[in-house]
Write an enzyme that holds these catalytic residues in place. Structure first.
Site, PDB file in Angstrom:
ATOM      1  N   ALA A  54       0.813  -1.220   0.000  1.00 12.36           N
ATOM      2  CA  ALA A  54       0.000   0.000   0.000  1.00 12.36           C
ATOM      3  C   ALA A  54       0.845   1.266   0.000  1.00 12.36           C
ATOM      4  O   ALA A  54       0.418   2.303  -0.525  1.00 12.36           O
ATOM      5  CB  ALA A  54      -0.940  -0.003   1.205  1.00 12.36           C
TER       6      ALA A  54
ATOM      7  N   HIS B 264       1.047 -15.437   7.699  1.00 10.76           N
ATOM      8  CA  HIS B 264       1.861 -14.381   8.284  1.00 10.76           C
ATOM      9  C   HIS B 264       1.465 -14.140   9.725  1.00 10.76           C
ATOM     10  O   HIS B 264       0.435 -14.622  10.195  1.00 10.76           O
ATOM     11  CB  HIS B 264       1.714 -13.080   7.487  1.00 10.76           C
TER      12      HIS B 264
END
Length: 359
Positions: free
Chosen positions: A69, A174
């Site tokens: 992002a 993750h």
């Protein structure tokens, strides 16, 4: 516990009637209402996790080579990958809050660092499906981060939210690591309770607890020479587990090479059982708790014992979860089956992953 002929003495507890159990780690109680699990369910049904997660997707910001992002491009990593959280809850620089003008309106500074760690370059490979060397690499990366961030910060929280039902916004395997300039509430609770237990009994609480559970066995799920996993006597979530070392260890980074290898093995065995329970990629929130770091590295922290909490929400199936609402929010925690029943069910599950059994 003391062995007796024919087995070990078990605490006489009701399996069909309600009772409360004490959690010495948090100094609170949980209501056990095993008979409620039989009630019909007409509430919300969760959607099972998708089975068609692409192994690699350039649009997924956690994949190798993808753009995140903030515009940064991930390296084409082949193992674990750690990077600063693009939307951190804690930052190292923050202004001091203003002076408190009343004791009911207090504020204090909060600084820290937030990191994300990808376990593997493949998005469709969760921990129970990874190889033991790959899981060991994750453990080593955890220990490195705990050491690095713990040099400056008193608390380093390693945690994994797995599954959309646990608020995970990305299926790529993750975890997150948040280091804070303060001891969070759960850490403070556990610090106080463990310190008090050592003072009163002369032995670390969770070391004594692990020895008792290894002897009693009725809540044991899996174990090996260095570790054991139990559904804790005071468990709140239906299939909650507690991962404990057999020897006295204060922090994750204190583990020996052989203990890290055996940790990889026992994590794999537990997580395979979790997936096999409802034959679904089992959701949970998990996290490591160990002795505080930073300035606490110079203090006596013998009361601490390293441990990991696993908090899965599923209750009856892949689609029916436990909700912490109503009585749980306004009074105290409550569970719908006994920890012994949960442990027995997990213990009896095979240790070959259901996806691999079909191969």
């Amino acid at each position: 516990c003391t062995p007796i002929a024919g087995g070990l003495p078990l605490l006489s507890l009701p399996t069909e009637h309600q009772h409360v159990r004490y959690n010495p780690l948090r100094d609170d109680w949980v209501l056990v209402s095993a008979h409620r699990v039989k009630r019909p369910w007409q509430g919300q049904l969760e959607k099972p996790p998708p089975e068609d997660v692409p192994r690699w997707d350039l649009k997924n910001p956690l994949c190798p080579g993808a753009t995140r992002a903030n515009g940064e491009v991930n390296p084409k990593y082949e193992g674990t990958f750690v990077f600063p959280n693009d939307f951190p809850a804690l930052q190292p620089d923050a202004p001091e809050p203003g002076d408190n003008d009343h004791p009911l309106f207090r504020a204090a500074s909060a600084r820290g660092v937030c990191k994300v760690m990808c376990f593997h370059p493949w998005s469709d490979l969760t921990l129970p499906l990874m190889s033991l060397p790959e899981i060991r690499a994750v453990i080593d990366a955890w220990a490195e981060l705990a050491t690095e961030l713990g040099a400056s910060y008193p608390w380093v929280q390693i945690f994994e939210n797995k599954g959309a039902v646990m608020g995970c916004s990305n299926p790529h395997p993750h975890c997150q690591v948040w280091a804070s300039s303060f001891l969070p509430n759960e850490a403070s609770l556990e610090d106080r309770s463990q310190r008090q237990h050592l003072s009163q009994h002369g032995v670390p609480m969770l070391l004594e607890y692990a020895e008792q559970e290894a002897c009693r066995k009725e809540r044991l799920v899996v174990d090996n020479a260095d570790w054991l996993v139990v559904v804790p006597y005071w468990a709140t979530w239906p299939y909650e587990t507690l991962l404990l070392p057999r020897r006295h260890v204060c922090r994750l980074q204190d583990l020996s090479d052989s203990e890290r290898d055996s940790l990889a093995s026992i994590m794999q065995r537990l997580l395979i059982k979790y997936d096999n329970l409802f034959e679904v990629s089992f959701p949970y929130s998990m996290g490591w708790h160990g002795a505080p770091t930073g300035s606490y590295l110079e203090e006596d922290c013998r009361h601490w014992q390293l441990h990991a909490h696993y908090y899965p929400p599923l209750l009856r199936s892949a689609t029916v979860r436990k909700f912490m609402v109503g009585y749980e929010m306004l009074a105290q925690a409550q569970r719908d089956l006994t920890p012994e029943q949960a442990a027995e069910r997990l213990r009896s599950l095979p240790e070959a992953h259901y996806k691999k059994r079909a191969e």
